[in-house]
Design a protein around this motif. Sequence first.
Motif, PDB file in Angstrom:
ATOM      1  N   HIS A  69       0.854  -1.283  -0.216  1.00  0.00           N
ATOM      2  CA  HIS A  69       0.054  -0.110  -0.116  1.00  0.00           C
ATOM      3  C   HIS A  69       0.843   1.286   0.050  1.00  0.00           C
ATOM      4  O   HIS A  69       0.607   2.303  -0.775  1.00  0.00           O
ATOM      5  CB  HIS A  69      -1.036  -0.029   1.256  1.00  0.00           C
ATOM      6  N   ILE A  70       1.999   1.295   0.721  1.00  0.00           N
ATOM      7  CA  ILE A  70       3.021   2.615   0.594  1.00  0.00           C
ATOM      8  C   ILE A  70       3.475   2.516  -0.589  1.00  0.00           C
ATOM      9  O   ILE A  70       3.611   3.516  -1.132  1.00  0.00           O
ATOM     10  CB  ILE A  70       3.932   2.210   1.990  1.00  0.00           C
ATOM     11  N   ALA A  71       3.903   1.550  -1.043  1.00  0.00           N
ATOM     12  CA  ALA A  71       4.372   1.501  -2.688  1.00  0.00           C
ATOM     13  C   ALA A  71       3.562   2.196  -3.621  1.00  0.00           C
ATOM     14  O   ALA A  71       3.970   2.725  -4.385  1.00  0.00           O
ATOM     15  CB  ALA A  71       5.143   0.181  -2.960  1.00  0.00           C
ATOM     16  N   THR A  72       2.273   1.781  -3.385  1.00  0.00           N
ATOM     17  CA  THR A  72       1.247   2.127  -4.323  1.00  0.00           C
ATOM     18  C   THR A  72       0.883   3.392  -4.447  1.00  0.00           C
ATOM     19  O   THR A  72       0.925   4.247  -5.325  1.00  0.00           O
ATOM     20  CB  THR A  72      -0.091   1.338  -4.042  1.00  0.00           C
ATOM     21  N   LEU A  90       4.069   5.299  -5.877  1.00  0.00           N
ATOM     22  CA  LEU A  90       4.141   5.404  -7.310  1.00  0.00           C
ATOM     23  C   LEU A  90       3.116   6.191  -7.860  1.00  0.00           C
ATOM     24  O   LEU A  90       3.199   6.871  -8.728  1.00  0.00           O
ATOM     25  CB  LEU A  90       3.737   3.824  -7.847  1.00  0.00           C
ATOM     26  N   ILE A  91       1.954   6.248  -7.214  1.00  0.00           N
ATOM     27  CA  ILE A  91       0.937   7.410  -7.637  1.00  0.00           C
ATOM     28  C   ILE A  91       1.395   8.628  -7.538  1.00  0.00           C
ATOM     29  O   ILE A  91       1.041   9.442  -8.414  1.00  0.00           O
ATOM     30  CB  ILE A  91      -0.584   7.030  -6.892  1.00  0.00           C
ATOM     31  N   PHE A 126       0.095   5.055 -13.138  1.00  0.00           N
ATOM     32  CA  PHE A 126      -1.085   4.421 -12.755  1.00  0.00           C
ATOM     33  C   PHE A 126      -0.637   3.076 -12.306  1.00  0.00           C
ATOM     34  O   PHE A 126       0.156   2.466 -12.890  1.00  0.00           O
ATOM     35  CB  PHE A 126      -1.906   4.304 -14.356  1.00  0.00           C
ATOM     36  N   VAL A 127      -1.462   2.689 -11.210  1.00  0.00           N
ATOM     37  CA  VAL A 127      -0.771   1.376 -10.417  1.00  0.00           C
ATOM     38  C   VAL A 127      -1.868   0.249 -10.512  1.00  0.00           C
ATOM     39  O   VAL A 127      -3.030   0.546 -10.137  1.00  0.00           O
ATOM     40  CB  VAL A 127      -0.419   1.686  -9.167  1.00  0.00           C
ATOM     41  N   PHE A 128      -1.371  -0.791 -10.530  1.00  0.00           N
ATOM     42  CA  PHE A 128      -2.551  -1.884 -10.622  1.00  0.00           C
ATOM     43  C   PHE A 128      -1.894  -2.995  -9.825  1.00  0.00           C
ATOM     44  O   PHE A 128      -0.602  -3.230  -9.981  1.00  0.00           O
ATOM     45  CB  PHE A 128      -2.700  -2.640 -12.154  1.00  0.00           C
ATOM     46  N   VAL A 183       1.930  -3.548 -11.088  1.00  0.00           N
ATOM     47  CA  VAL A 183       2.121  -3.165 -12.322  1.00  0.00           C
ATOM     48  C   VAL A 183       2.035  -1.660 -12.256  1.00  0.00           C
ATOM     49  O   VAL A 183       0.990  -1.038 -12.121  1.00  0.00           O
ATOM     50  CB  VAL A 183       1.334  -3.901 -13.541  1.00  0.00           C
ATOM     51  N   ALA A 184       3.044  -1.033 -12.716  1.00  0.00           N
ATOM     52  CA  ALA A 184       2.930   0.589 -12.870  1.00  0.00           C
ATOM     53  C   ALA A 184       2.886   0.997 -14.248  1.00  0.00           C
ATOM     54  O   ALA A 184       3.961   0.787 -15.080  1.00  0.00           O
ATOM     55  CB  ALA A 184       4.139   1.211 -12.128  1.00  0.00           C
ATOM     56  N   LEU A 185       2.195   1.803 -14.890  1.00  0.00           N
ATOM     57  CA  LEU A 185       1.986   2.226 -16.067  1.00  0.00           C
ATOM     58  C   LEU A 185       2.508   3.984 -16.025  1.00  0.00           C
ATOM     59  O   LEU A 185       2.001   4.632 -15.267  1.00  0.00           O
ATOM     60  CB  LEU A 185       0.865   2.228 -16.724  1.00  0.00           C
TER      61      LEU A 185
END
Length: 117
Positions: free
Chosen positions: A16-19, A22-23, A28-30, A42-44
Amino acid sequence: MKKKISPWQKGVACEHIATAWLIEEGYFVFSATGSHSPMDLVALDCDEEGNLINIIFVDVKAAQSYTKEQALKERRKKDYERCSRSLKPFQKKLGVKLLTVYKNHTCEWYTPGKNKK
């Protein structure tokens, strides 16, 4: 008294911290739904017009923490947190990148031998 969290709970918290990180960095994070998948996220990376620039497969790892005594015993000076994990051959083949999450909720892309807080 602080309740000790399980390794699974720590892993979920780090994801969750990493998400969130990244945001904030503009991705965009999945999240991967399988617990045994070769990647956690997966980060776009897209440009301002929405064109895909890069796809990053991310494996999230918590930095290993050491007490001052442990660090001194292992001849470390101020290296109380570090990430010594590496990717598995299959992950390397897929191009997965390792993202280290530290106790202070900061994140850093892992570079072998360079990630020390």
